[in-house]
Structure formats: C-alpha cells, structure tokens
Design a protein around this motif. Sequence first.
Motif, PDB file in Angstrom:
ATOM      1  N   CYS A   1       0.791  -1.237   0.000  1.00  0.00           N
ATOM      2  CA  CYS A   1       0.000   0.000   0.000  1.00  0.00           C
ATOM      3  C   CYS A   1       0.821   1.284   0.000  1.00  0.00           C
ATOM      4  O   CYS A   1       0.265   2.357  -0.264  1.00  0.00           O
ATOM      5  CB  CYS A   1      -0.898   0.041   1.248  1.00  0.00           C
ATOM      6  SG  CYS A   1      -2.106  -1.292   1.344  1.00  0.00           S
ATOM      7  N   TYR A   2       2.117   1.197   0.292  1.00  0.00           N
ATOM      8  CA  TYR A   2       2.896   2.414   0.521  1.00  0.00           C
ATOM      9  C   TYR A   2       3.460   2.955  -0.790  1.00  0.00           C
ATOM     10  O   TYR A   2       4.630   2.784  -1.114  1.00  0.00           O
ATOM     11  CB  TYR A   2       4.008   2.156   1.538  1.00  0.00           C
ATOM     12  CG  TYR A   2       4.617   3.427   2.080  1.00  0.00           C
ATOM     13  CD1 TYR A   2       3.819   4.506   2.457  1.00  0.00           C
ATOM     14  CD2 TYR A   2       5.986   3.558   2.217  1.00  0.00           C
ATOM     15  CE1 TYR A   2       4.362   5.673   2.946  1.00  0.00           C
ATOM     16  CE2 TYR A   2       6.548   4.720   2.727  1.00  0.00           C
ATOM     17  CZ  TYR A   2       5.730   5.775   3.078  1.00  0.00           C
ATOM     18  OH  TYR A   2       6.283   6.936   3.569  1.00  0.00           O
TER      19      TYR A   2
ATOM     20  N   VAL B   1      11.757   6.970  -4.293  1.00  0.00           N
ATOM     21  CA  VAL B   1      12.334   5.642  -4.537  1.00  0.00           C
ATOM     22  C   VAL B   1      13.767   5.783  -5.026  1.00  0.00           C
ATOM     23  O   VAL B   1      14.686   5.091  -4.542  1.00  0.00           O
ATOM     24  CB  VAL B   1      11.491   4.861  -5.566  1.00  0.00           C
ATOM     25  CG1 VAL B   1      12.201   3.565  -5.967  1.00  0.00           C
ATOM     26  CG2 VAL B   1      10.112   4.549  -5.012  1.00  0.00           C
ATOM     27  N   ASP B   2      14.008   6.692  -5.964  1.00  0.00           N
ATOM     28  CA  ASP B   2      15.355   6.894  -6.504  1.00  0.00           C
ATOM     29  C   ASP B   2      16.323   7.350  -5.423  1.00  0.00           C
ATOM     30  O   ASP B   2      17.497   6.942  -5.412  1.00  0.00           O
ATOM     31  CB  ASP B   2      15.323   7.927  -7.638  1.00  0.00           C
ATOM     32  CG  ASP B   2      14.610   7.415  -8.883  1.00  0.00           C
ATOM     33  OD1 ASP B   2      14.440   6.192  -9.006  1.00  0.00           O
ATOM     34  OD2 ASP B   2      14.211   8.251  -9.717  1.00  0.00           O
TER      35      ASP B   2
ATOM     36  N   LEU C   1      21.091  -0.750  -1.358  1.00  0.00           N
ATOM     37  CA  LEU C   1      20.435  -2.049  -1.219  1.00  0.00           C
ATOM     38  C   LEU C   1      19.829  -2.459  -2.560  1.00  0.00           C
ATOM     39  O   LEU C   1      19.592  -1.611  -3.423  1.00  0.00           O
ATOM     40  CB  LEU C   1      19.340  -1.969  -0.142  1.00  0.00           C
ATOM     41  CG  LEU C   1      19.818  -1.737   1.294  1.00  0.00           C
ATOM     42  CD1 LEU C   1      18.625  -1.436   2.203  1.00  0.00           C
ATOM     43  CD2 LEU C   1      20.590  -2.944   1.805  1.00  0.00           C
ATOM     44  N   PRO C   2      19.534  -3.743  -2.745  1.00  0.00           N
ATOM     45  CA  PRO C   2      18.951  -4.187  -4.028  1.00  0.00           C
ATOM     46  C   PRO C   2      17.645  -3.471  -4.340  1.00  0.00           C
ATOM     47  O   PRO C   2      16.786  -3.319  -3.460  1.00  0.00           O
ATOM     48  CB  PRO C   2      18.713  -5.684  -3.796  1.00  0.00           C
ATOM     49  CG  PRO C   2      19.674  -6.073  -2.729  1.00  0.00           C
ATOM     50  CD  PRO C   2      19.789  -4.874  -1.827  1.00  0.00           C
ATOM     51  N   PRO C   3      17.480  -3.016  -5.578  1.00  0.00           N
ATOM     52  CA  PRO C   3      16.234  -2.342  -5.962  1.00  0.00           C
ATOM     53  C   PRO C   3      14.986  -3.167  -5.665  1.00  0.00           C
ATOM     54  O   PRO C   3      13.954  -2.623  -5.257  1.00  0.00           O
ATOM     55  CB  PRO C   3      16.407  -2.122  -7.465  1.00  0.00           C
ATOM     56  CG  PRO C   3      17.885  -2.047  -7.659  1.00  0.00           C
ATOM     57  CD  PRO C   3      18.465  -3.025  -6.682  1.00  0.00           C
ATOM     58  N   SER C   4      15.069  -4.496  -5.842  1.00  0.00           N
ATOM     59  CA  SER C   4      13.910  -5.347  -5.606  1.00  0.00           C
ATOM     60  C   SER C   4      13.531  -5.413  -4.134  1.00  0.00           C
ATOM     61  O   SER C   4      12.390  -5.730  -3.788  1.00  0.00           O
ATOM     62  CB  SER C   4      14.172  -6.762  -6.126  1.00  0.00           C
ATOM     63  OG  SER C   4      15.299  -7.333  -5.473  1.00  0.00           O
ATOM     64  N   LEU C   5      14.477  -5.117  -3.258  1.00  0.00           N
ATOM     65  CA  LEU C   5      14.188  -5.083  -1.827  1.00  0.00           C
ATOM     66  C   LEU C   5      13.568  -3.744  -1.435  1.00  0.00           C
ATOM     67  O   LEU C   5      12.566  -3.694  -0.724  1.00  0.00           O
ATOM     68  CB  LEU C   5      15.480  -5.324  -1.032  1.00  0.00           C
ATOM     69  CG  LEU C   5      15.364  -5.400   0.500  1.00  0.00           C
ATOM     70  CD1 LEU C   5      16.454  -6.317   1.068  1.00  0.00           C
ATOM     71  CD2 LEU C   5      15.490  -4.018   1.154  1.00  0.00           C
ATOM     72  N   ILE C   6      14.162  -2.671  -1.931  1.00  0.00           N
ATOM     73  CA  ILE C   6      13.673  -1.329  -1.594  1.00  0.00           C
ATOM     74  C   ILE C   6      12.284  -1.085  -2.165  1.00  0.00           C
ATOM     75  O   ILE C   6      11.388  -0.579  -1.487  1.00  0.00           O
ATOM     76  CB  ILE C   6      14.661  -0.264  -2.109  1.00  0.00           C
ATOM     77  CG1 ILE C   6      15.943  -0.294  -1.271  1.00  0.00           C
ATOM     78  CG2 ILE C   6      14.036   1.138  -2.076  1.00  0.00           C
ATOM     79  CD1 ILE C   6      17.033   0.619  -1.784  1.00  0.00           C
TER      80      ILE C   6
ATOM     81  N   HIS D   1       6.304  -1.127  -8.438  1.00  0.00           N
ATOM     82  CA  HIS D   1       6.567   0.197  -9.005  1.00  0.00           C
ATOM     83  C   HIS D   1       6.104   1.306  -8.064  1.00  0.00           C
ATOM     84  O   HIS D   1       4.940   1.352  -7.662  1.00  0.00           O
ATOM     85  CB  HIS D   1       5.852   0.325 -10.356  1.00  0.00           C
ATOM     86  CG  HIS D   1       6.025   1.667 -11.010  1.00  0.00           C
ATOM     87  ND1 HIS D   1       7.260   2.180 -11.352  1.00  0.00           N
ATOM     88  CD2 HIS D   1       5.114   2.608 -11.363  1.00  0.00           C
ATOM     89  CE1 HIS D   1       7.112   3.370 -11.893  1.00  0.00           C
ATOM     90  NE2 HIS D   1       5.812   3.659 -11.919  1.00  0.00           N
ATOM     91  N   ARG D   2       7.045   2.162  -7.682  1.00  0.00           N
ATOM     92  CA  ARG D   2       6.785   3.327  -6.834  1.00  0.00           C
ATOM     93  C   ARG D   2       6.201   2.960  -5.468  1.00  0.00           C
ATOM     94  O   ARG D   2       5.486   3.745  -4.859  1.00  0.00           O
ATOM     95  CB  ARG D   2       5.870   4.328  -7.551  1.00  0.00           C
ATOM     96  CG  ARG D   2       6.555   5.071  -8.676  1.00  0.00           C
ATOM     97  CD  ARG D   2       5.611   6.051  -9.334  1.00  0.00           C
ATOM     98  NE  ARG D   2       4.917   6.870  -8.346  1.00  0.00           N
ATOM     99  CZ  ARG D   2       3.789   7.560  -8.586  1.00  0.00           C
ATOM    100  NH1 ARG D   2       3.225   7.494  -9.775  1.00  0.00           N
ATOM    101  NH2 ARG D   2       3.223   8.270  -7.642  1.00  0.00           N
TER     102      ARG D   2
END
Length: 233
Positions: A135-136, A143-144, A152-157, A161-162
């Motif tokens: 939901c966040y 995000v960027d 940290l890995p993008p898939s973790l953060i 999308h967004r």
Amino acid sequence: MSDYSALLSSVPGILHGFGDKEHLLPAHLQAYEATRPEKKQVHGTRIVNVIQPGQNCGEADGFITSTPGILLAVFTADCLPVIFCHKDGKEVAAIHAGWRGLIDGILEKMAERINHSGDTANWFASIGPAAGNCCYEVSQELVDDFLQRLGLPPSLISPRHRHLDLAAIARAKLHALGFAGVDQAGSCTICTEAPAGNGFKYTSFRRNSHQRAKDPTHQGIRGRNQQSGIIIL
C-alpha cells in the motif's frame, strides 16, 4: 489484539508489545504509562539515554535505557516502530522510523549508541506494524533517493513500481548492523482489517488522509496513534 515479537518474548524480565486501534498501548503496558518519557517525535535521528521516569527528552525519535520500571514507547501511524532488547533483558530501546528517519540513519545511530558500551551482536530487534509495500505508494523521486543513498537491491527497496518496503529495508539494515536476531510483528497499517471484521486493525495516517479528502467531516487521528513499547521489570 495487540501484536508481540516471538523473539523478544523469549527474553526474561521484560514486557513489550505493539499497539493497535483497539488498544493504542497494549493492555499489559498501560499500568506503566505514567513512567513514559516526554518527547516530541520529529522524524529525526536523535537518540536519548533515559535514566528516570517521565524524563523530558525534547525532540527525539530514539530512546534507550537500562533502568527498570521506565516504559519506552513510540507513537506510530504508518511509520516503523522498532523495539530492541539485550539478550539478558537488562537494557532496552525503541525508535520511531518513518521514511525520513530510515533514510537518514536512525537505525545506524541506535547501533552506534549500543556499541558505545556493548555490542549489537548481543541484542535483538523487532519491527512492528507499519505501512506495507502493498500500500505504501510514493513518488519515483523518493524511490530513486533510497536507491542512491542506501545501496540495497532495488527489488528489496521497491518490490512494486513506486512502492517502498520500509520493513524490508529496516531488516536489511539491522542484519548488516550485526544484531543477533531480527523479527517482525504485525502487518500493514493501511489495509489490515480487524480480526472481527469491524473496520481496520491499525490507525493509519495515509488511510485517514484519503478518507478525509473524500469526507472533510471524517475524524482525524490526532491523539489516536498506536504505541509500541518495552519495559524492564
């Protein structure tokens, strides 16, 4: 029903819990509410050593004590509550970490404070209910910023999308900081329904803002934030 950490429940001599809409402060902690330090949470990274009940801490978002009988509690309504405990139950801590505190390093500040006189390898940490990655939704710019500053890995953060995954970011940081054990209690504050199907389980700033945008007469959450707390008996 309030939430509890399986990890912290194994530690002798402490009480802890994460509040919800039904019990803003978990029922078994309410008898100690008068001992809670006075503070103003400001989404910062200041950590305060608490040495007496009702201590005036000013503007602060992190608290640590080795004094029995003082309830350390933080208010949240989508931000992360994180509570900490030494394995022997002789020292405890709590922080309020929204996205600002998380990106600015409040977890690192707490680890630094612990390592002044001890070692995070002897501490447990538990992450409480907060806005989930389901939901966040945030701006791509935010995000960027997380991607650039945290490494940290993008898939973790941002697994969607967004959307930010605050709890996953906190877990990764806590493991990297050397805590002996990390767990999570509770679920998404925005969408989790109450067990009896009577509305939502948690207070949510974001959900409330959306409701008030549709209906300006909808009650705000001021004074109704849940608390997450821990105390040495």
